[in-house]
Write a protein that holds these residues in place. Structure first.
Motif, PDB file in Angstrom:
ATOM      1  N   MET A   1       7.263 -10.166  71.514  1.00 48.69           N
ATOM      2  CA  MET A   1       6.209  -9.220  71.901  1.00 48.69           C
ATOM      3  C   MET A   1       6.734  -7.786  71.913  1.00 48.69           C
ATOM      4  O   MET A   1       7.921  -7.564  72.138  1.00 48.69           O
ATOM      5  CB  MET A   1       5.657  -9.567  73.282  1.00 48.69           C
ATOM      6  CG  MET A   1       4.719 -10.760  73.304  1.00 48.69           C
ATOM      7  SD  MET A   1       4.172 -11.179  74.972  1.00 48.69           S
ATOM      8  CE  MET A   1       3.312  -9.688  75.450  1.00 48.69           C
ATOM      9  N   THR A   2       5.841  -6.855  71.680  1.00 47.80           N
ATOM     10  CA  THR A   2       6.189  -5.448  71.731  1.00 47.80           C
ATOM     11  C   THR A   2       6.558  -5.064  73.161  1.00 47.80           C
ATOM     12  O   THR A   2       5.900  -5.470  74.126  1.00 47.80           O
ATOM     13  CB  THR A   2       4.999  -4.591  71.266  1.00 47.80           C
ATOM     14  OG1 THR A   2       4.590  -5.026  69.984  1.00 47.80           O
ATOM     15  CG2 THR A   2       5.369  -3.120  71.218  1.00 47.80           C
ATOM     16  N   THR A   3       7.617  -4.271  73.320  1.00 49.05           N
ATOM     17  CA  THR A   3       8.027  -3.823  74.647  1.00 49.05           C
ATOM     18  C   THR A   3       7.207  -2.590  75.044  1.00 49.05           C
ATOM     19  O   THR A   3       6.651  -1.891  74.186  1.00 49.05           O
ATOM     20  CB  THR A   3       9.513  -3.459  74.676  1.00 49.05           C
ATOM     21  OG1 THR A   3       9.727  -2.304  73.848  1.00 49.05           O
ATOM     22  CG2 THR A   3      10.365  -4.619  74.161  1.00 49.05           C
ATOM     23  N   PRO A   4       7.166  -2.265  76.336  1.00 50.66           N
ATOM     24  CA  PRO A   4       6.464  -1.045  76.754  1.00 50.66           C
ATOM     25  C   PRO A   4       7.015   0.204  76.073  1.00 50.66           C
ATOM     26  O   PRO A   4       6.244   1.098  75.693  1.00 50.66           O
ATOM     27  CB  PRO A   4       6.685  -1.023  78.268  1.00 50.66           C
ATOM     28  CG  PRO A   4       6.830  -2.470  78.646  1.00 50.66           C
ATOM     29  CD  PRO A   4       7.585  -3.092  77.503  1.00 50.66           C
ATOM     30  N   ALA A   5       8.313   0.282  75.910  1.00 51.52           N
ATOM     31  CA  ALA A   5       8.912   1.456  75.267  1.00 51.52           C
ATOM     32  C   ALA A   5       8.477   1.548  73.805  1.00 51.52           C
ATOM     33  O   ALA A   5       8.197   2.647  73.295  1.00 51.52           O
ATOM     34  CB  ALA A   5      10.432   1.388  75.373  1.00 51.52           C
ATOM     35  N   GLU A   6       8.460   0.421  73.121  1.00 52.57           N
ATOM     36  CA  GLU A   6       8.019   0.423  71.723  1.00 52.57           C
ATOM     37  C   GLU A   6       6.555   0.831  71.611  1.00 52.57           C
ATOM     38  O   GLU A   6       6.167   1.558  70.680  1.00 52.57           O
ATOM     39  CB  GLU A   6       8.238  -0.973  71.117  1.00 52.57           C
ATOM     40  CG  GLU A   6       9.706  -1.318  70.914  1.00 52.57           C
ATOM     41  CD  GLU A   6       9.909  -2.785  70.561  1.00 52.57           C
ATOM     42  OE1 GLU A   6      10.967  -3.111  69.979  1.00 52.57           O
ATOM     43  OE2 GLU A   6       9.021  -3.607  70.876  1.00 52.57           O
ATOM     44  N   ALA A   7       5.739   0.379  72.549  1.00 52.13           N
ATOM     45  CA  ALA A   7       4.322   0.744  72.529  1.00 52.13           C
ATOM     46  C   ALA A   7       4.151   2.239  72.754  1.00 52.13           C
ATOM     47  O   ALA A   7       3.333   2.893  72.087  1.00 52.13           O
ATOM     48  CB  ALA A   7       3.570  -0.043  73.603  1.00 52.13           C
ATOM     49  N   ARG A   8       4.924   2.817  73.671  1.00 53.80           N
ATOM     50  CA  ARG A   8       4.832   4.262  73.914  1.00 53.80           C
ATOM     51  C   ARG A   8       5.263   5.047  72.679  1.00 53.80           C
ATOM     52  O   ARG A   8       4.682   6.102  72.370  1.00 53.80           O
ATOM     53  CB  ARG A   8       5.684   4.638  75.127  1.00 53.80           C
ATOM     54  CG  ARG A   8       5.102   4.156  76.450  1.00 53.80           C
ATOM     55  CD  ARG A   8       5.801   4.818  77.626  1.00 53.80           C
ATOM     56  NE  ARG A   8       7.223   4.456  77.703  1.00 53.80           N
ATOM     57  CZ  ARG A   8       7.692   3.399  78.370  1.00 53.80           C
ATOM     58  NH1 ARG A   8       6.843   2.585  79.012  1.00 53.80           N
ATOM     59  NH2 ARG A   8       8.985   3.145  78.403  1.00 53.80           N
ATOM     60  N   ALA A   9       6.244   4.544  71.969  1.00 53.76           N
ATOM     61  CA  ALA A   9       6.692   5.220  70.752  1.00 53.76           C
ATOM     62  C   ALA A   9       5.602   5.183  69.678  1.00 53.76           C
ATOM     63  O   ALA A   9       5.391   6.167  68.962  1.00 53.76           O
ATOM     64  CB  ALA A   9       7.972   4.569  70.237  1.00 53.76           C
ATOM     65  N   LEU A  10       4.912   4.073  69.567  1.00 52.91           N
ATOM     66  CA  LEU A  10       3.799   3.976  68.621  1.00 52.91           C
ATOM     67  C   LEU A  10       2.688   4.954  68.989  1.00 52.91           C
ATOM     68  O   LEU A  10       2.084   5.583  68.118  1.00 52.91           O
ATOM     69  CB  LEU A  10       3.257   2.542  68.595  1.00 52.91           C
ATOM     70  CG  LEU A  10       4.138   1.489  67.917  1.00 52.91           C
ATOM     71  CD1 LEU A  10       3.588   0.087  68.174  1.00 52.91           C
ATOM     72  CD2 LEU A  10       4.227   1.752  66.413  1.00 52.91           C
ATOM     73  N   ASP A  11       2.425   5.098  70.285  1.00 51.52           N
ATOM     74  CA  ASP A  11       1.409   6.047  70.721  1.00 51.52           C
ATOM     75  C   ASP A  11       1.797   7.485  70.380  1.00 51.52           C
ATOM     76  O   ASP A  11       0.941   8.297  70.005  1.00 51.52           O
ATOM     77  CB  ASP A  11       1.163   5.920  72.229  1.00 51.52           C
ATOM     78  CG  ASP A  11       0.330   4.696  72.580  1.00 51.52           C
ATOM     79  OD1 ASP A  11      -0.505   4.288  71.746  1.00 51.52           O
ATOM     80  OD2 ASP A  11       0.515   4.154  73.684  1.00 51.52           O
TER      81      ASP A  11
END
Length: 396
Positions: A1-11
């Motif tokens: 699963m995508t991590t919170p940090a990875e999701a913030r980077a995508l945003d």
């Protein structure tokens, strides 16, 4: 699963990230149901005040000559680029159900011997119900609804029109629009697409299609019960006539003639007086797409899907939506024996999806306002909630 940090980077790299601020979104809610009802655009608030206070309150009946009367064609022209149509091939009017009735009856009356509507069994119920009613209005009319895999064999020389929903309301499975349009037309029938779960969500190119209808309150964010739209290819506009011969579809509505004469082009598909408060709200929603590249919308939709699909896999859910982005719309559906309870528990935790009978948990992935971080968090909550349901069932 995508991590919170990875999701913030995508945003941080998201070309659509600024659009979120154009919506009224409640704190503490992850809204995964924009495929049923889009959220409120902020611009709708100001436009609504202008509509009520100035256009209605001050200008009164004069507003009909100051933009109200032209609104069905004007808003239709704004929707046209989202579906690959010409501006003069789309008009806003009525509801999807009413527009579908108009087109189906017109198609059945168009050919002297073809009297069959072919459609998919399990299509959205209103499409099937309206098809039955339309067929009953034309002598010899009938509906032939078959499973998706049997559609090709069902089309023959008795078929007047084939009605398919581009993106299935439950599974999000998407038809190959160009291929099916060509197949239907090669058999001598008209091709009608229901774009209710497509427009504003995925890239649509009607191409050579004959007819289409679509919804204004889902991905177009036009508000609850927003007016719908219909498309008639230019080559058919002089040949097909609406069976609902209302005064707004008349060639001279203010000539007040006793006999009906259909209007030119798309104007003949109007029926009654447009509901201007609703038309204004829809126009505000549609205007959000003016500077949006639908390729960016499709790319973000694919990323959000992959994130939630990975969470579903981790939770042990059966994903019934195709994994191939070219074969699906912008929502994801999971099968679970207690799907209703799953959705209820998620809503209680601030994640709003929806349930479709008998066992489908459905989550809309609307790229205009959803962040990757939200979807990542929703995935975590889905995993936790599925585990809790399993523990409850085991305890029993």
């Amino acid at each position: 699963m995508t991590t919170p940090a990875e999701a913030r980077a995508l945003d941080a790299d998201d070309p659509l990230r600024a659009l979120r601020d154009r919506f009224m979104l409640p704190e503490g809610i992850i809204y995964l149901d924009g495929n049923s009802l889009g959220p409120l655009p902020r611009a709708t608030m100001a436009a609504g005040r202008d509509m009520i206070e100035r256009q209605w309150g001050e200008r009164l009946i004069r507003s009909w000559d100051e933009g109200w009367m032209d609104s069905p064609a004007r808003i239709g022209a704004k929707i046209a680029p989202l579906i690959g149509a010409a501006p003069d091939e789309v008009i806003v009017a009525d509801s999807v159900s009413v527009n579908l009735f108009k087109l189906l009856v017109a198609a059945l009356r168009h050919h002297p011997t073809r009297r069959t509507i072919v459609t998919e069994a399990g299509n959205f119920p209103t499409d099937l119900h309206i098809a039955e009613g339309a067929a009953a209005c034309v002598p010899g009319g009938r509906v032939h609804a078959v499973a998706r895999e049997a559609l090709d064999d069902a089309i023959d020389d008795r078929t007047a029109i084939v009605l398919l929903t581009h993106v299935h309301y439950k599974t999000a499975e998407r038809f190959d629009m160009a291929a099916w349009t060509a197949r239907v037309q090669a058999a001598g029938a008209l091709m009608c697409w229901d774009l209710s779960h497509s427009t504003g969500a995925v890239q649509v190119d009607l191409g050579a299609a004959d007819l289409a209808v679509g919804c204004g309150y889902k991905f177009l964010n036009g508000g609850p019960g927003a007016p719908a739209f219909l498309f008639v290819a230019g080559r058919h506009q002089a040949k097909l006539t609406s069976p609902l011969s209302g005064w707004m579809g008349h060639a001279a509505p203010f000539g007040f003639e006793d006999a009906y004469r259909p209007g030119a082009g798309m104007e003949r598909w109007r029926v009654g007086t447009p509901a201007m408060l609703a038309m204004q709200a829809l126009e505000s929603g549609v205007d959000l797409f003016a500077d949006i590249d639908m390729a960016d919308v499709a790319a973000k939709s694919a990323r959000l899907f992959d994130m939630l699909a990975a969470a579903g896999d981790r939770a042990g859910l059966e994903c019934v939506t195709p994994r191939d982005p070219a074969r699906r719309g912008s929502h994801i559906a999971f099968r679970h024996p207690h799907a209703r309870a799953l959705i209820d528990r998620l809503i209680a935790r601030g994640v709003i999806g929806d349930f479709r009978t008998p066992d489908i948990a459905r989550f809309g992935l609307t790229p205009l306002f959803l962040s990757h971080a939200e979807v990542q968090r929703a995935g975590e909550l889905i995993v936790e909630t599925v585990a809790e349901l399993a523990e409850t069932a085991h305890a029993r």
